[in-house]
Design an enzyme around this catalytic site. Structure first.
Site, PDB file in Angstrom:
ATOM      1  N   SER A  51       0.819  -1.211   0.000  1.00 61.46           N
ATOM      2  CA  SER A  51       0.000   0.000   0.000  1.00 61.46           C
ATOM      3  C   SER A  51       0.854   1.263   0.000  1.00 61.46           C
ATOM      4  O   SER A  51       1.991   1.260   0.472  1.00 61.46           O
ATOM      5  CB  SER A  51      -0.918   0.024   1.216  1.00 61.46           C
ATOM      6  OG  SER A  51      -1.657  -1.162   1.287  1.00 61.46           O
TER       7      SER A  51
HETATM    8  N1  SAH Z   1      -1.064  -4.178   3.850  1.00 57.34           N
HETATM    9  C1  SAH Z   1      -0.420  -4.723   2.691  1.00 57.34           C
HETATM   10  C2  SAH Z   1      -1.271  -4.505   1.482  1.00 57.34           C
HETATM   11  C3  SAH Z   1      -1.319  -5.672   0.579  1.00 57.34           C
HETATM   12  S1  SAH Z   1      -2.489  -5.607  -0.695  1.00 57.34           S
HETATM   13  C4  SAH Z   1       0.957  -4.085   2.522  1.00 57.34           C
HETATM   14  O1  SAH Z   1       1.210  -3.088   3.183  1.00 57.34           O
HETATM   15  O2  SAH Z   1       1.762  -4.604   1.777  1.00 57.34           O
HETATM   16  C5  SAH Z   1      -3.799  -6.580  -0.055  1.00 57.34           C
HETATM   17  C6  SAH Z   1      -3.531  -8.007   0.220  1.00 57.34           C
HETATM   18  O3  SAH Z   1      -4.772  -8.582   0.581  1.00 57.34           O
HETATM   19  C7  SAH Z   1      -2.999  -8.828  -0.935  1.00 57.34           C
HETATM   20  O4  SAH Z   1      -1.778  -9.385  -0.586  1.00 57.34           O
HETATM   21  C8  SAH Z   1      -4.081  -9.891  -1.145  1.00 57.34           C
HETATM   22  O5  SAH Z   1      -3.519 -11.138  -1.482  1.00 57.34           O
HETATM   23  C9  SAH Z   1      -4.731  -9.936   0.221  1.00 57.34           C
HETATM   24  N2  SAH Z   1      -6.087 -10.487   0.249  1.00 57.34           N
HETATM   25  C10 SAH Z   1      -7.097 -10.319  -0.623  1.00 57.34           C
HETATM   26  N3  SAH Z   1      -8.196 -10.993  -0.219  1.00 57.34           N
HETATM   27  C11 SAH Z   1      -7.858 -11.617   0.954  1.00 57.34           C
HETATM   28  C12 SAH Z   1      -8.547 -12.449   1.856  1.00 57.34           C
HETATM   29  N4  SAH Z   1      -9.822 -12.800   1.664  1.00 57.34           N
HETATM   30  N5  SAH Z   1      -7.890 -12.888   2.931  1.00 57.34           N
HETATM   31  C13 SAH Z   1      -6.605 -12.554   3.169  1.00 57.34           C
HETATM   32  N6  SAH Z   1      -5.902 -11.767   2.352  1.00 57.34           N
HETATM   33  C14 SAH Z   1      -6.516 -11.300   1.248  1.00 57.34           C
END
Ligand code: SAH
Length: 675
Positions: A62
Site C-alpha cells: 500500500s
Molecule cells: N497491507 C499490505 C497490502 C497488501 S495488498 C501491505 O502493506 O503490503 C492486499 C492483500 O490482501 C494482498 O496481498 C491480497 O492477497 C490480500 N487479500 C485479498 N483478499 C484476501 C482475503 N480474503 N484474505 C486474506 N488476504 C486477502
C-alpha cells in the site's frame, strides 16, 4: 540504509504531515519501519514515493499515505490488539506493530504470508503473527480486536469481521461493488450499534473470499490483475482511450468563435454552473469563462456571478456594474496578493460587458432582479469585513456598535498577521474569540426585524460580513491544526455564501468562477481521502443535476504566477503534462482546443475510462515547476469530478493591468478596471 534517509524525511513531511497526518505515534512508527525492506531489490529506490508498488503474486504494497491514514483513523494505541486482513508485504502490519501490543495478520497467498514472516523475524518485530488463510473470516481465536484493518476491497463488510470487533473497536475497509468505485469506510462499534463514517474515494486490490475452503484458494477462481490503491492500469489500451476522447471532443478554433450551443443544451435548466480553472494565471481560462458566462446571462437568465475573491472587493465591482458607484473608493479593490488574479485585462472585459448589459436593463420593471450581481465568496477580508459591520451598526444602532467593537476587539492584536491568531489559540493559554464573533452574528440575526427596517440591502451586507468574520475566525483558528480543517472552513464558507445568495433570490441562477480544486467534486479526488470537502462537492450534494461543473485544463504554454506567497508575478513556462495524467490523454488526442462532456452526456465507455484514477495538475497563484509532481499534481477520477472538461492544449499567461503586478503595494490606477 542511510542513503534513503532524505527520501524518508520527504515522505514524512510532504506525503504525510502536509496531507494532514498528525498523530505523533503514527508518524514515529512510519519513520521507524524501513519500507525498503518490504519491496523487491529493483524497487528500493522508489520505496519512499507515495505510491503503491508491485509485490509477489501480482499484489501491491500500500501507498504510505493510505497506510498512515488508515492507522490514524483507527486511533491505534499502546495496549491494542489489532487484526490486519491482507498481509501482503507485511508493511502495514509492521507499522502497526510499533504502536499496538499485538498484531494478527491474515493473507490468502501462502508465498506472501511466508515472506512477510521472514521479514518480521529479520527486523525483530516479534509481536506480529501471520496466518495463511481467508481473512474475511477474521481470526476468531484471537478476537475481539480493538482495531481491524482490511487492505483489500469487496462489495460489503464481511460479517465475521464486524462480530470480532471489541466494544469501542474500529474497523476500516474499502467498500464498493467495483474496484473503480470504492469508498474507505470506518465502522465504530458503540453500545449496541455500529457507526459508519465515509472517508472518501480509494482504490485497493479486490478482497477475495473463499468460504468453501478457507486458506485453500484455487488461484483460477480469483481475479489476477493487481490493482494498487489510487493507481491501477486500465483494461482499455491508452490508444483506445485517447481515440475515444478524440471522437467525443467538440473542437473549436478560438474562444470567441466557439459554438457554445451544445454546451448550453447540456447545461439545460441547471441553476448553478461552476466554471473551474486549473491555474489562476491562464488567459484562455479567464476568456472562456467570461464567454460562457455571457451566454448564460443572455440566453439562460443567469443573474449571479460569484467568484473566488473577497466579499468587499467584489462588492465594489458589484456597485460599478449596477451603476451605483462612479468614483473610485478610498480603499481600492483587489489590493492584496495576488492582485493580478483580478486586476487583469481578461477580467476587465467581462466586467465592462456586465456593466453595459445591466445598463440596457435599467428601464425594465424588474431590473433589480434581472440585472447581474457580482459577489465574492472568499473569507480573507476578516478585518475589513469586521470594520464594515461596525460602521454599519454605528449608523443604525450605536449601542450594538459598542458591543461589536468590544467583542471584535478580541481579534485586533492579530490584524497585521491573522495567522498568528491560530498560533496563539493552539498554545492553550488563550481560548480564542469564537464566542465573541458568533455573538455579534447572532445579535444581528436576532435584531433583524428592527435592523431591516432601516435598509434591507445594507443589513444583508452586514450579515454577510458578520458571517464572514465568524467563518474566518474558524479558518485562522484551525490553520495550525492541519490543512484539512482550515480548507474545509474556507470551502464551507464559500458554499454558505453562495447558498445565501440563491436563497435570497429564489428565481436566481448563479455562475461561479474559482479554481478547479474548489469546484470539482473533492470526493472524486485524493482530497476526499484526506477528509477535505469543497464547494463543488457541497453544491452537488445540495443541487444534484441542477449543478453543472466544468473544469478547464491545459498541457503547456505560459502562466502568470509567483514563486512564493506575497512574491512578484512572473510569466512562467508551463511544463508539458506528465505521462500518467488526464492532461496527457487529452494532449495525445491531437485536438488543440475542445469541450468534452464527461458525465451525463458522455458515452458510457469514455465515462468509465476517465473515472479511473490518474494524475491531474493544479497551478494556483504559485507555480513551482522544479517540484511540479509533488507541488502541483494530485490523484483524481475526472469523470466523477466534473460534468465537462474544456481543453486548451497550449495556453498563455494573463495580462496584468498594474505595471507593478508584484505582491508589494503600488498605487493601483485602474480600479474599477479603468471603466
Ligand atoms: N497491507 C499490505 C497490502 C497488501 S495488498 C501491505 O502493506 O503490503 C492486499 C492483500 O490482501 C494482498 O496481498 C491480497 O492477497 C490480500 N487479500 C485479498 N483478499 C484476501 C482475503 N480474503 N484474505 C486474506 N488476504 C486477502
Amino acid at each position: 540504509m542511510t542513503s534513503l534517509r532524505r527520501e524518508k524525511e520527504i515522505m514524512i513531511e510532504q506525503h504525510l504531515k502536509r496531507r494532514g497526518i498528525r498523530d505523533p505515534k503514527v508518524l514515529k512508527a512510519m519513520w521507524e519501519i524501513p519500507r525498503e525492506e518490504f519491496v523487491s531489490r529493483e524497487l528500493v529506490a522508489l520505496a519512499y514515493d507515495d505510491t503503491p508498488l508491485p509485490i509477489e503474486e501480482k499484489q501491491t504494497i500500500s501507498q504510505p499515505y493510505i497506510v498512515a491514514l488508515m492507522i490514524e483513523e483507527l486511533s491505534i494505541k499502546p495496549g491494542d490488539t489489532v487484526l490486519d486482513v491482507g498481509t501482503g508485504s507485511g508493511y502495514a502490519a509492521a507499522v502497526m506493530s510499533r504502536i499496538a501490543d499485538k498484531v494478527y495478520s491474515v493473507e490468502r497467498h501462502g508465498v506472501l504470508a511466508e515472506s512477510a514472516k521472514k521479514r518480521f523475524a529479520a527486523l525483530g518485530l516479534d509481536n506480529i503473527e501471520v496466518l495463511h488463510g481467508d481473512g474475511t473470516q477474521g481470526w476468531p481465536e484471537h478476537g475481539p480486536f480493538d482495531a481491524i484493518t482490511v487492505a483489500a476491497g469487496g462489495a460489503e463488510v464481511p460479517e465475521p469481521l464486524k462480530e470480532q470487533l471489541a466494544k469501542g473497536g474500529r474497523l476500516i475497509i474499502p467498500v464498493g461493488a467495483d474496484t473503480r468505485d470504492q469508498r474507505l469506510i470506518l465502522l465504530t462499534r458503540t453500545n449496541g450499534a455500529i457507526d459508519r463514517k465515509d472517508l472518501g474515494m480509494v482504490r485497493f486490490v479486490p478482497l477475495v473470499a473463499d468460504p468453501a475452503q478457507p486458506g485453500k484458494a484455487r488461484d483460477s477462481d480469483y481475479p489476477t490483475r493487481a490493482k494498487g490503491p489510487m493507481q491501477k492500469p486500465s483494461p482499455k489500451s491508452r490508444d483506445d482511450i485517447v481515440g475515444m476522447i478524440r471522437d467525443t471532443a467538440e473542437p473549436f478554433d478560438d474562444v470567441d468563435s466557439a459554438d457554445l450551443n451544445p454546451l448550453l443544451d447540456r447545461i439545460g435548466d441547471a441553476r448553478l454552473v461552476l466554471l473551474g480553472e486549473s491555474s489562476h494565471g491562464t488567459s484562455e481560462f479567464y476568456r472562456m469563462r467570461a464567454r460562457i458566462t455571457k451566454e448564460l446571462v443572455e440566453k439562460r437568465g443567469f443573474n449571479i456571478v460569484a467568484v473566488e475573491a473577497d466579499w468587499p472587493d467584489a462588492a465594489q465591482v458589484h456597485r460599478v456594474i449596477r451603476g451605483s458607484q462612479q468614483q473610485p473608493p478610498a480603499q481600492p479593490a483587489f489590493d492584496r496578493f495576488p492582485r493580478w488574479m483580478w486586476r487583469n485585462e481578461e477580467t476587465r472585459a467581462p466586467v465592462r460587458w456586465l456593466r453595459d448589459h445591466n445598463r440596457s436593463l435599467t428601464n425594465e420593471a424588474d431590473a433589480d432582479q434581472t440585472q447581474v450581481g457580482f459577489y465574492g465568496l472568499d473569507l480573507y477580508s476578516l478585518f475589513s469585513s469586521l470594520a464594515s459591520v461596525i460602521a454599519y451598526l454605528r449608523q443604525v444602532d450605536p449601542e450594538m456598535a459598542e458591543m461589536a467593537i468590544r467583542r471584535y476587539g478580541c481579534l485586533s492584536p492579530y490584524e497585521s498577521d491573522p495567522s498568528a491568531y491560530g498560533a496563539a489559540t493552539i498554545s492553550g493559554r488563550f481560548s480564542g474569540c469564537t464566542d465573541d464573533v458568533v455573538h455579534v452574528l447572532t445579535q444581528l440575526l436576532e435584531n433583524s426585524m428592527e435592523l431591516t427596517a432601516h435598509d434591507g440591502q445594507r443589513f444583508r451586507d452586514a450579515i454577510h460580513n458578520a458571517r464572514l468574520v465568524a467563518n474566518a475566525e474558524a479558518y485562522y483558528r484551525t490553520l495550525y491544526m492541519g490543512e484539512r480543517s482550515s480548507w474545509n472552513a474556507r470551502d464551507s464558507h464559500m458554499f454558505e455564501t453562495l447558498q445565501s445568495l440563491l436563497d435570497h433570490d429564489p428565481g436566481g441562477k448563479a455562475v461561479v468562477w474559482a479554481h478547479n480544486s474548489h469546484l470539482g467534486n473533492a470526493a472524486a479526488t485524493e482530497m476526499g481521502v484526506r477528509g477535505e470537502h469543497n464547494l463543488g462537492q457541497l453544491a452537488k450534494r445540495e443541487y444534484g443535476d441542477q449543478c453543472y461543473a466544468i473544469g478547464m485544463f491545459t498541457d503547456h504554454g505560459t502562466v502568470a504566477a509567483a514563486d512564493n506567497w506575497d512574491g512578484a508575478m512572473r510569466v512562467k513556462q508551463v511544463q508539458p503534462s506528465r505521462h500518467n495524467s488526464f492532461e496527457r490523454l487529452m494532449h495525445d488526442s491531437g485536438v488543440a482546443r475542445f469541450m468534452l462532456p464527461l458525465r451525463r452526456h458522455a458515452p458510457e465507455d469514455l465515462k468509465k475510462e476517465l473515472a479511473d484514477v490518474r494524475l491531474e495538475r493544479a497551478i494556483g497563484v504559485i507555480y513551482r515547476p522544479q517540484t511540479e509532481l509533488q507541488s502541483h499534481y494530485f490523484q483524481a477520477s475526472l469523470s466523477n469530478q466534473f460534468d465537462e472538461a474544456v481543453w486548451f492544449d497550449e495556453s498563455t499567461a494573463i495580462t496584468p493591468l498594474d505595471r507593478d503586478a508584484g505582491g508589494g503595494k503600488g498605487t493601483p490606477d485602474t480600479f474599477p478596471f479603468g471603466l
